[in-house]
Design a protein around this motif. Structure first.
Motif, PDB file in Angstrom:
ATOM      1  N   SER A 245       0.490  -1.457   0.069  1.00  0.00           N
ATOM      2  CA  SER A 245       0.093  -0.339   0.391  1.00  0.00           C
ATOM      3  C   SER A 245       0.973   1.127  -0.019  1.00  0.00           C
ATOM      4  O   SER A 245       0.339   2.302  -0.547  1.00  0.00           O
ATOM      5  N   ALA A 246       1.933   1.197   0.360  1.00  0.00           N
ATOM      6  CA  ALA A 246       2.613   2.949   0.653  1.00  0.00           C
ATOM      7  C   ALA A 246       3.474   2.437  -0.578  1.00  0.00           C
ATOM      8  O   ALA A 246       3.975   4.167  -1.104  1.00  0.00           O
ATOM      9  N   LEU A 247       3.581   1.658  -1.788  1.00  0.00           N
ATOM     10  CA  LEU A 247       4.976   1.785  -2.641  1.00  0.00           C
ATOM     11  C   LEU A 247       3.181   2.189  -3.618  1.00  0.00           C
ATOM     12  O   LEU A 247       3.158   2.856  -3.959  1.00  0.00           O
ATOM     13  N   LYS A 248       2.381   1.573  -3.348  1.00  0.00           N
ATOM     14  CA  LYS A 248       1.299   1.931  -4.591  1.00  0.00           C
ATOM     15  C   LYS A 248       0.765   3.568  -4.133  1.00  0.00           C
ATOM     16  O   LYS A 248       0.199   3.800  -5.090  1.00  0.00           O
ATOM     17  N   GLY A 249       0.994   3.465  -2.931  1.00  0.00           N
ATOM     18  CA  GLY A 249       0.563   4.669  -3.290  1.00  0.00           C
ATOM     19  C   GLY A 249       1.438   6.522  -3.395  1.00  0.00           C
ATOM     20  O   GLY A 249       1.148   7.593  -3.365  1.00  0.00           O
ATOM     21  N   GLN A 250       2.950   5.573  -3.401  1.00  0.00           N
ATOM     22  CA  GLN A 250       3.745   6.464  -4.260  1.00  0.00           C
ATOM     23  C   GLN A 250       3.355   6.734  -5.819  1.00  0.00           C
ATOM     24  O   GLN A 250       4.688   6.538  -6.976  1.00  0.00           O
ATOM     25  N   GLY A 251       2.607   5.895  -6.247  1.00  0.00           N
ATOM     26  CA  GLY A 251       2.331   5.260  -7.321  1.00  0.00           C
ATOM     27  C   GLY A 251       3.326   4.342  -8.246  1.00  0.00           C
ATOM     28  O   GLY A 251       4.489   4.791  -9.771  1.00  0.00           O
ATOM     29  N   TYR A 252       4.148   3.337  -7.408  1.00  0.00           N
ATOM     30  CA  TYR A 252       5.621   2.355  -7.559  1.00  0.00           C
ATOM     31  C   TYR A 252       4.199   1.128  -8.309  1.00  0.00           C
ATOM     32  O   TYR A 252       3.205   0.609  -7.973  1.00  0.00           O
ATOM     33  N   PRO A 253       5.339   0.774  -9.462  1.00  0.00           N
ATOM     34  CA  PRO A 253       4.812  -0.523  -9.919  1.00  0.00           C
ATOM     35  C   PRO A 253       4.103  -1.739  -9.215  1.00  0.00           C
ATOM     36  O   PRO A 253       5.403  -2.119  -8.880  1.00  0.00           O
ATOM     37  N   ALA A 254       3.839  -1.740  -8.200  1.00  0.00           N
ATOM     38  CA  ALA A 254       3.424  -2.762  -7.757  1.00  0.00           C
ATOM     39  C   ALA A 254       2.122  -3.752  -7.717  1.00  0.00           C
ATOM     40  O   ALA A 254       0.678  -2.983  -8.105  1.00  0.00           O
ATOM     41  N   ARG A 255       1.923  -5.478  -7.460  1.00  0.00           N
ATOM     42  CA  ARG A 255       1.020  -5.694  -7.315  1.00  0.00           C
ATOM     43  C   ARG A 255       0.555  -6.570  -6.194  1.00  0.00           C
ATOM     44  O   ARG A 255       1.756  -7.248  -6.028  1.00  0.00           O
ATOM     45  N   PHE A 256      -0.167  -6.926  -5.509  1.00  0.00           N
ATOM     46  CA  PHE A 256      -0.581  -7.496  -4.308  1.00  0.00           C
ATOM     47  C   PHE A 256      -2.006  -8.831  -4.785  1.00  0.00           C
ATOM     48  O   PHE A 256      -2.753  -8.477  -5.336  1.00  0.00           O
ATOM     49  N   VAL A 257      -1.935 -10.131  -4.499  1.00  0.00           N
ATOM     50  CA  VAL A 257      -2.542 -11.061  -4.743  1.00  0.00           C
ATOM     51  C   VAL A 257      -2.396 -12.000  -2.976  1.00  0.00           C
ATOM     52  O   VAL A 257      -2.034 -12.435  -2.939  1.00  0.00           O
ATOM     53  N   LEU A 258      -4.403 -11.564  -2.663  1.00  0.00           N
ATOM     54  CA  LEU A 258      -4.109 -12.251  -1.265  1.00  0.00           C
ATOM     55  C   LEU A 258      -5.139 -13.664  -1.174  1.00  0.00           C
ATOM     56  O   LEU A 258      -6.203 -13.350  -2.150  1.00  0.00           O
ATOM     57  N   PHE A 259      -4.658 -14.885  -0.911  1.00  0.00           N
ATOM     58  CA  PHE A 259      -5.549 -15.393  -0.806  1.00  0.00           C
ATOM     59  C   PHE A 259      -6.552 -15.490  -0.035  1.00  0.00           C
ATOM     60  O   PHE A 259      -5.832 -15.897   0.938  1.00  0.00           O
ATOM     61  N   GLU A 260      -7.710 -15.754   0.508  1.00  0.00           N
ATOM     62  CA  GLU A 260      -8.250 -15.863   1.806  1.00  0.00           C
ATOM     63  C   GLU A 260      -8.834 -17.069   2.512  1.00  0.00           C
ATOM     64  O   GLU A 260      -8.971 -17.717   1.497  1.00  0.00           O
ATOM     65  N   THR A 261      -7.762 -16.872   3.452  1.00  0.00           N
ATOM     66  CA  THR A 261      -7.866 -17.950   4.160  1.00  0.00           C
ATOM     67  C   THR A 261      -6.722 -19.276   3.943  1.00  0.00           C
ATOM     68  O   THR A 261      -6.160 -19.464   4.926  1.00  0.00           O
ATOM     69  N   GLY A 262      -5.621 -18.527   3.198  1.00  0.00           N
ATOM     70  CA  GLY A 262      -4.962 -19.212   3.091  1.00  0.00           C
ATOM     71  C   GLY A 262      -3.229 -19.140   4.097  1.00  0.00           C
ATOM     72  O   GLY A 262      -3.424 -18.466   4.219  1.00  0.00           O
ATOM     73  N   SER A 263      -2.271 -20.479   4.002  1.00  0.00           N
ATOM     74  CA  SER A 263      -1.995 -20.313   4.948  1.00  0.00           C
ATOM     75  C   SER A 263      -0.144 -19.713   4.369  1.00  0.00           C
ATOM     76  O   SER A 263      -0.323 -19.426   3.410  1.00  0.00           O
ATOM     77  N   HIS A 264       0.817 -20.246   5.217  1.00  0.00           N
ATOM     78  CA  HIS A 264       2.156 -19.900   5.046  1.00  0.00           C
ATOM     79  C   HIS A 264       2.906 -20.063   3.253  1.00  0.00           C
ATOM     80  O   HIS A 264       3.113 -19.311   3.145  1.00  0.00           O
ATOM     81  N   GLY A 265       2.455 -21.283   2.665  1.00  0.00           N
ATOM     82  CA  GLY A 265       2.172 -22.230   1.380  1.00  0.00           C
ATOM     83  C   GLY A 265       1.668 -22.024   0.596  1.00  0.00           C
ATOM     84  O   GLY A 265       1.841 -21.726  -0.125  1.00  0.00           O
ATOM     85  N   THR A 266       0.181 -21.103   0.869  1.00  0.00           N
ATOM     86  CA  THR A 266      -0.374 -21.292  -0.518  1.00  0.00           C
ATOM     87  C   THR A 266       0.202 -19.946  -1.414  1.00  0.00           C
ATOM     88  O   THR A 266      -0.074 -20.699  -3.038  1.00  0.00           O
ATOM     89  N   PRO A 267       0.653 -19.382  -1.124  1.00  0.00           N
ATOM     90  CA  PRO A 267       1.170 -18.972  -2.151  1.00  0.00           C
ATOM     91  C   PRO A 267       1.600 -19.248  -3.432  1.00  0.00           C
ATOM     92  O   PRO A 267       2.120 -18.849  -4.346  1.00  0.00           O
ATOM     93  N   VAL A 268       2.911 -20.393  -3.088  1.00  0.00           N
ATOM     94  CA  VAL A 268       3.543 -21.017  -3.928  1.00  0.00           C
ATOM     95  C   VAL A 268       2.370 -22.169  -4.762  1.00  0.00           C
ATOM     96  O   VAL A 268       3.297 -22.781  -5.485  1.00  0.00           O
ATOM     97  N   ARG A 269       2.265 -22.816  -3.910  1.00  0.00           N
ATOM     98  CA  ARG A 269       0.935 -23.496  -4.659  1.00  0.00           C
ATOM     99  C   ARG A 269      -0.306 -22.928  -5.605  1.00  0.00           C
ATOM    100  O   ARG A 269      -0.454 -23.138  -6.407  1.00  0.00           O
TER     101      ARG A 269
END
Length: 283
Positions: A245-269
């Motif tokens: 959010s801090a980066l995005k607020g400065q117009g920085y090229p950033a993307r965020f994907v949040l997996f709802e209820t996902g645990s620590h290993g979820t992003p790799v999967r």
């Protein structure tokens, strides 16, 4: 931004910044999007363990069902030991050694080695898909064994980034770091020479870096992709979301994907490699 990013976006190219052509998208694309904002750069994606692990895997968390993998790509896979800055580094390489259209490097977390990022059947077959995306699109994928998650380990990976860029004739490198491997990404972000060779960086279920704004990567506006599980008990999602959010607020090229209820290993999967790499290539 960098000439190399332009090469990434134009040398493989097709309409609407779809840099990499589809590969098993019906099985690996994100499911239901529960929330979306900031032009699609912030997304909350539905995740359900019973569906996304138990129904997807033949043996939960150990072996995905056969439909999710294509093993012909193993003919393009080799183990090798590289010299990076006078130190040896064991890697698994999938794809062409020289002249690759792009490079992806995956950094494992604590307790892992190059075998984790080369495993075709674990993590829902997501690494097998990455291998196939790399080979089908003229790229190369490296999974190194990181010996330490400190300055020395970051220096090894920075050396690999530079070597990969040299081997490809200056085409871009994407560095993806999972879990404790995020410390390697943050270390590499301080190396101006490595940053110049990068097209983007991915942090998957990793720690946030409160000093990222002091890095060479920040100054260069290197595209940053984040993915995280909302119930990560190792590195809280809120910390990474705050950095995004801090980066995005400065117009920085950033993307965020949040997996709802996902645990620590979820992003790799569950991270959609094609979506992430296409977004980085379009920057």
């Amino acid at each position: 931004m960098f000439l190399s990013v332009g090469l990434f976006a134009s040398s493989i190219v097709c309409a609407e910044a779809q840099v990499l052509k589809p590969y098993k998208d019906d099985l690996f694309s994100y499911g239901k999007v529960l929330e979306e904002s900031e032009g699609g750069d912030y997304r909350v994606v539905d995740y359900q363990e019973l569906r996304d692990i138990n129904e997807r895997d033949e043996i939960p968390e150990r072996r995905v069902k056969r439909a999710f993998v294509s093993l012909g790509v193993k003919g393009e896979q080799v183990n090798e030991t590289l010299d990076v800055g006078g130190r040896s580094l064991d890697v698994t390489r999938v794809g062409r050694e020289r002249g690759a259209a792009f490079t992806v490097i995956f950094i494992h977390g604590r307790g892992g080695d190059r075998r984790l990022g080369a495993n075709d059947f674990s993590f829902g077959g997501n690494f097998n898909r990455l291998k196939n995306l790399a080979v089908a699109n003229g790229g190369v994928y490296y999974a190194p064994s990181v010996r330490s998650f400190d300055a020395a380990g970051a220096a090894d990976v920075a050396g690999l980034v530079k070597l990969a860029a040299e081997r490809s004739g200056g085409r871009p490198v994407v560095l993806a770091c999972a879990s404790m491997g995020s410390f390697i990404c943050w270390g590499v972000s301080r190396d101006a020479g490595a940053v110049a060779a990068l097209g983007g960086m991915m942090i998957m279920g990793g720690a946030a870096d409160p000093d990222f704004t002091k890095s060479a990567a920040y100054k260069a506006k290197l595209p940053m992709f984040f993915s995280h599980g909302s119930r990560d008990s190792v590195y809280p999602a809120a910390s990474q979301k705050a950095l995004y959010s801090a980066l995005k607020g400065q117009g920085y090229p950033a993307r965020f994907v949040l997996f709802e209820t996902g645990s620590h290993g979820t992003p790799v999967r569950m991270t959609d490699w094609r979506d992430a790499l296409n977004w980085i290539g379009s920057r």
